[in-house]
Design a protein around this motif. Structure first.
Motif, mmCIF file in Angstrom:
data_model
loop_
_atom_site.group_PDB
_atom_site.id
_atom_site.type_symbol
_atom_site.label_atom_id
_atom_site.label_comp_id
_atom_site.label_asym_id
_atom_site.label_seq_id
_atom_site.Cartn_x
_atom_site.Cartn_y
_atom_site.Cartn_z
ATOM 1 N N THR A 257 0.850 -1.187 0.000
ATOM 2 C CA THR A 257 0.000 0.000 0.000
ATOM 3 C C THR A 257 0.887 1.238 0.000
ATOM 4 O OG1 THR A 257 -1.805 -1.130 1.140
ATOM 5 C CG2 THR A 257 -1.797 1.262 1.245
ATOM 6 N N VAL A 258 0.572 2.161 -0.887
ATOM 7 C CA VAL A 258 1.423 3.337 -1.110
ATOM 8 C C VAL A 258 0.627 4.602 -0.814
ATOM 9 C CG1 VAL A 258 2.891 4.552 -2.759
ATOM 10 C CG2 VAL A 258 2.613 2.074 -2.933
ATOM 11 N N LEU A 259 1.264 5.540 -0.132
ATOM 12 C CA LEU A 259 0.690 6.865 0.102
ATOM 13 C C LEU A 259 1.260 7.821 -0.939
ATOM 14 C CD1 LEU A 259 -0.963 8.822 1.960
ATOM 15 C CD2 LEU A 259 1.187 9.219 3.201
ATOM 16 N N TYR A 260 0.368 8.492 -1.670
ATOM 17 C CA TYR A 260 0.771 9.431 -2.712
ATOM 18 C C TYR A 260 0.256 10.835 -2.391
ATOM 19 C CZ TYR A 260 1.621 5.380 -5.801
ATOM 20 O OH TYR A 260 2.079 4.218 -6.356
ATOM 21 N N ALA A 261 0.980 11.838 -2.898
ATOM 22 C CA ALA A 261 0.489 13.215 -2.933
ATOM 23 C C ALA A 261 0.065 13.483 -4.378
ATOM 24 C CB ALA A 261 1.565 14.194 -2.500
ATOM 25 N N LEU A 262 -1.225 13.719 -4.586
ATOM 26 C CA LEU A 262 -1.801 13.877 -5.921
ATOM 27 C C LEU A 262 -2.148 15.338 -6.166
ATOM 28 C CD1 LEU A 262 -3.317 13.005 -8.544
ATOM 29 C CD2 LEU A 262 -5.285 12.480 -7.063
ATOM 30 N N ASP A 263 -1.620 15.898 -7.246
ATOM 31 C CA ASP A 263 -1.995 17.244 -7.665
ATOM 32 C C ASP A 263 -3.287 17.128 -8.476
ATOM 33 O OD1 ASP A 263 -2.319 19.700 -9.013
ATOM 34 O OD2 ASP A 263 -0.158 20.080 -8.967
ATOM 35 N N PRO A 264 -4.402 17.662 -7.978
ATOM 36 C CA PRO A 264 -5.662 17.489 -8.697
ATOM 37 C C PRO A 264 -5.743 18.280 -9.991
ATOM 38 C CG PRO A 264 -5.988 18.960 -6.838
ATOM 39 C CD PRO A 264 -4.590 18.440 -6.731
ATOM 40 N N VAL A 265 -4.858 19.245 -10.186
ATOM 41 C CA VAL A 265 -4.865 20.050 -11.409
ATOM 42 C C VAL A 265 -4.121 19.335 -12.532
ATOM 43 C CG1 VAL A 265 -4.190 22.242 -12.447
ATOM 44 C CG2 VAL A 265 -5.073 22.181 -10.106
ATOM 45 N N THR A 266 -2.931 18.825 -12.227
ATOM 46 C CA THR A 266 -2.110 18.192 -13.261
ATOM 47 C C THR A 266 -2.281 16.681 -13.310
ATOM 48 O OG1 THR A 266 -0.210 17.870 -11.783
ATOM 49 C CG2 THR A 266 -0.397 20.006 -12.922
ATOM 50 N N GLY A 267 -2.772 16.084 -12.220
ATOM 51 C CA GLY A 267 -2.885 14.637 -12.150
ATOM 52 C C GLY A 267 -1.608 13.936 -11.753
ATOM 53 N N GLN A 268 -0.513 14.681 -11.517
ATOM 54 C CA GLN A 268 0.749 14.074 -11.135
ATOM 55 C C GLN A 268 0.695 13.555 -9.701
ATOM 56 O OE1 GLN A 268 3.631 17.190 -11.892
ATOM 57 N NE2 GLN A 268 3.976 16.465 -13.990
ATOM 58 N N GLU A 269 1.345 12.400 -9.470
ATOM 59 C CA GLU A 269 1.381 11.776 -8.154
ATOM 60 C C GLU A 269 2.821 11.593 -7.703
ATOM 61 O OE1 GLU A 269 -0.891 8.180 -7.980
ATOM 62 O OE2 GLU A 269 -2.669 9.063 -8.931
ATOM 63 N N GLU A 270 3.094 11.921 -6.457
ATOM 64 C CA GLU A 270 4.406 11.707 -5.851
ATOM 65 C C GLU A 270 4.275 10.652 -4.765
ATOM 66 O OE1 GLU A 270 7.773 13.970 -3.055
ATOM 67 O OE2 GLU A 270 6.001 15.070 -3.758
ATOM 68 N N GLU A 271 5.073 9.605 -4.852
ATOM 69 C CA GLU A 271 5.053 8.568 -3.812
ATOM 70 C C GLU A 271 5.754 9.085 -2.565
ATOM 71 O OE1 GLU A 271 6.807 4.090 -2.965
ATOM 72 O OE2 GLU A 271 6.183 4.610 -5.017
ATOM 73 N N LEU A 272 5.076 8.986 -1.425
ATOM 74 C CA LEU A 272 5.611 9.490 -0.166
ATOM 75 C C LEU A 272 6.040 8.384 0.786
ATOM 76 C CD1 LEU A 272 3.000 12.313 0.592
ATOM 77 C CD2 LEU A 272 5.263 12.578 -0.443
ATOM 78 N N TYR A 273 5.321 7.255 0.728
ATOM 79 C CA TYR A 273 5.570 6.202 1.710
ATOM 80 C C TYR A 273 4.885 4.936 1.235
ATOM 81 C CZ TYR A 273 5.271 3.582 6.112
ATOM 82 O OH TYR A 273 5.351 2.612 7.075
ATOM 83 N N SER A 274 5.476 3.779 1.526
ATOM 84 C CA SER A 274 4.819 2.517 1.208
ATOM 85 C C SER A 274 5.176 1.470 2.254
ATOM 86 C CB SER A 274 5.216 2.029 -0.189
ATOM 87 O OG SER A 274 6.547 1.563 -0.213
ATOM 88 N N GLU A 275 4.326 0.471 2.355
ATOM 89 C CA GLU A 275 4.584 -0.644 3.255
ATOM 90 C C GLU A 275 3.853 -1.868 2.724
ATOM 91 O OE1 GLU A 275 1.330 -0.228 6.793
ATOM 92 O OE2 GLU A 275 3.027 1.154 6.892
ATOM 93 N N PRO A 276 4.324 -3.070 3.068
ATOM 94 C CA PRO A 276 3.669 -4.282 2.594
ATOM 95 C C PRO A 276 2.264 -4.400 3.186
ATOM 96 C CG PRO A 276 5.866 -4.749 3.462
ATOM 97 C CD PRO A 276 5.526 -3.358 3.873
ATOM 98 N N GLY A 277 1.391 -5.060 2.414
ATOM 99 C CA GLY A 277 0.075 -5.353 2.955
ATOM 100 C C GLY A 277 -1.061 -4.677 2.226
ATOM 101 N N PHE A 278 -2.254 -5.006 2.679
ATOM 102 C CA PHE A 278 -3.486 -4.564 2.036
ATOM 103 C C PHE A 278 -3.913 -3.181 2.495
ATOM 104 C CE2 PHE A 278 -7.841 -4.930 0.529
ATOM 105 C CZ PHE A 278 -7.689 -5.727 -0.599
#
Length: 431
Positions: A257-278
């Protein structure tokens, strides 16, 4: 970023508030719904057009604004015959006045599967039912007046706000939205959407795949979302049954599972953090950081955008985070068979045990924190009583609510010193 989770309450209070979370039809007590400019099926949602125009500042909407806390309160019907028969009221705690009351007219939802949020200007009611129901999203002034529907949702869709709130850019609302599958073996379609409150149109910001995801908050004028991803080399195919993944355990070694920062204007996503699991185990997301207690009973903080944890304090074994607030992190743990509240002061790093105790739920236990009532001030459950009690509306109408309530405003000093008085929360207009 500040988040308020409506279930950051006592276990007793959560049970009372979440009673009756089944699904059924809803009939909101509101004015006629304005006609939406478009009411598309989810598969036909308008796609956003990237623009260079600077986006308005995003902010999070939950159950608390700067003046007070709102939550839904099922009311007893006439004569106190049945809990919830009197509708669902907006129970408001005013922090400055230390008062509580019902604001506006009760909503006539058939069951308690409804969520209430507030920003500095408006209240929002959100309700979703079953496949044949249509979701309801209402907006009113903070006093409950001028209540109206903000969109005509299609049948067979759902609003996903049960994880704690909505995001807003001032002109529109962002939330999870689903097209409910009519086949239990086919997953729902899930989207992050923006509802324009002026044009009453709905557009897709992003889509989630078959493993879903959530809207978690806002950060640096971007939306915080999660995605659960299945590795491409996974040898096991997902099996769906009753609208969910039936073989999670088999898939687990290939899921993250990955936490992203999503720019709603451009649609670009930056991965901030991830960890195993659902799921994202580090779900305490507050003040631009992820907070957790590790397996060595240490309080851990990872600021968003950074890759290293900060170890803040050694905690008693078994301690868990109850809430992260402006000045403090409040935690509970059990020591020698007794429950205790601990206060970690973010400014100086001190960790102190609160001596405050009370008789709650048939046992003597640590004082229960409802949430923040201003920097270094907390709304607490000071008394737990069973049975029906009266609570007045702003117009003097008397309502019957369930027990488990007697509240106070406590400073940090009052939490750490029983001789420092707390301010009782009163009920104006109640005999």
């Amino acid at each position: 970023m500040r988040r308020w989770n409506l279930c950051v309450m006592t276990p007793i209070l959560c049970a009372a508030i979440l009673t009756g979370c089944g699904r059924g039809n809803a009939t909101p007590a509101s004015t006629e719904k304005p006609q939406a400019t478009a009411t598309p099926e989810t598969s036909e949602l308008a796609e956003p057009t990237p623009t260079q125009t600077p986006a308005r500042a995003l902010h999070w909407i939950d159950g608390r604004n700067s003046e007070g806390l709102y939550w839904r309160e099922p009311l007893y019907g006439e004569g106190g015959r049945r809990y919830g028969d009197g509708g669902i009221g907006a129970h408001y705690f005013d922090f400055a006045r230390a008062t509580e009351e019902i604001v506006g007219k009760p909503q006539n939802f058939e069951n308690g599967n409804v969520y209430l949020f507030a920003d500095e200007d408006s209240l929002y009611w959100a309700w979703s039912g079953m496949i044949l129901d249509t979701p309801v999203l209402l907006r009113s002034d903070l006093d409950g007046s001028n209540c109206e529907s903000v969109y005509d949702f299609p049948q067979g869709t759902a609003i996903g706000v049960w994880d704690g709130g909505l995001a807003s850019d001032g002109d529109g609302l962002y939330f999870r939205y689903s097209q409910i599958s009519d086949d239990p073996k086919v997953p729902d379609e899930n989207f992050l959407v923006r509802l324009d409150l002026t044009t009453r149109t709905l557009e897709t910001v992003t889509r989630w795949d078959k493993f879903w995801g959530n809207l978690m908050g806002v950060w640096q004028n971007r939306l915080l979302i999660t995605r659960t991803l299945l590795a491409e080399d996974c040898p096991v195919e997902p099996v769906y049954d009753h609208y969910s993944v039936a073989n999670r355990e088999e898939l687990s070694p290939w899921l993250r599972t990955v936490l992203y920062a999503l720019d709603p204007v451009t649609g670009q996503e930056e991965e901030l953090y991830s960890e195993p699991g659902f799921f994202l185990a580090r779900s305490d997301l507050a003040y631009d950081a992820l907070w957790s207690v590790d397996d060595q009973s240490r309080l851990i903080c990872r600021p968003l955008g950074q890759t290293e944890d900060q170890v803040l304090a050694q905690l008693p074994e078994g301690a868990y985070i109850w809430g992260v607030y402006d000045e403090d992190v409040l935690l509970y743990c059990t020591e020698e068979g007794e429950q205790w509240l601990y206060v970690y002061h973010r400014a100086d790093g001190s960790l102190d045990r609160s001596p405050r105790k009370g008789w709650f739920g048939g046992e003597y236990r640590a004082i229960s924190i409802i949430g923040e009532a201003g920097p270094g001030r907390y709304l607490v459950l000071s008394d737990a009583n069973t049975g029906m009690q009266q609570l007045a509306g702003a117009d003097g109408t008397q309502y019957l609510i369930d027990g488990y309530n007697g509240y106070a405003i406590a400073s940090r000093e009052a939490l750490l010193d029983s001789s420092v008085p707390m301010t009782p929360v009163t009920r104006p207009g109640t005999p």
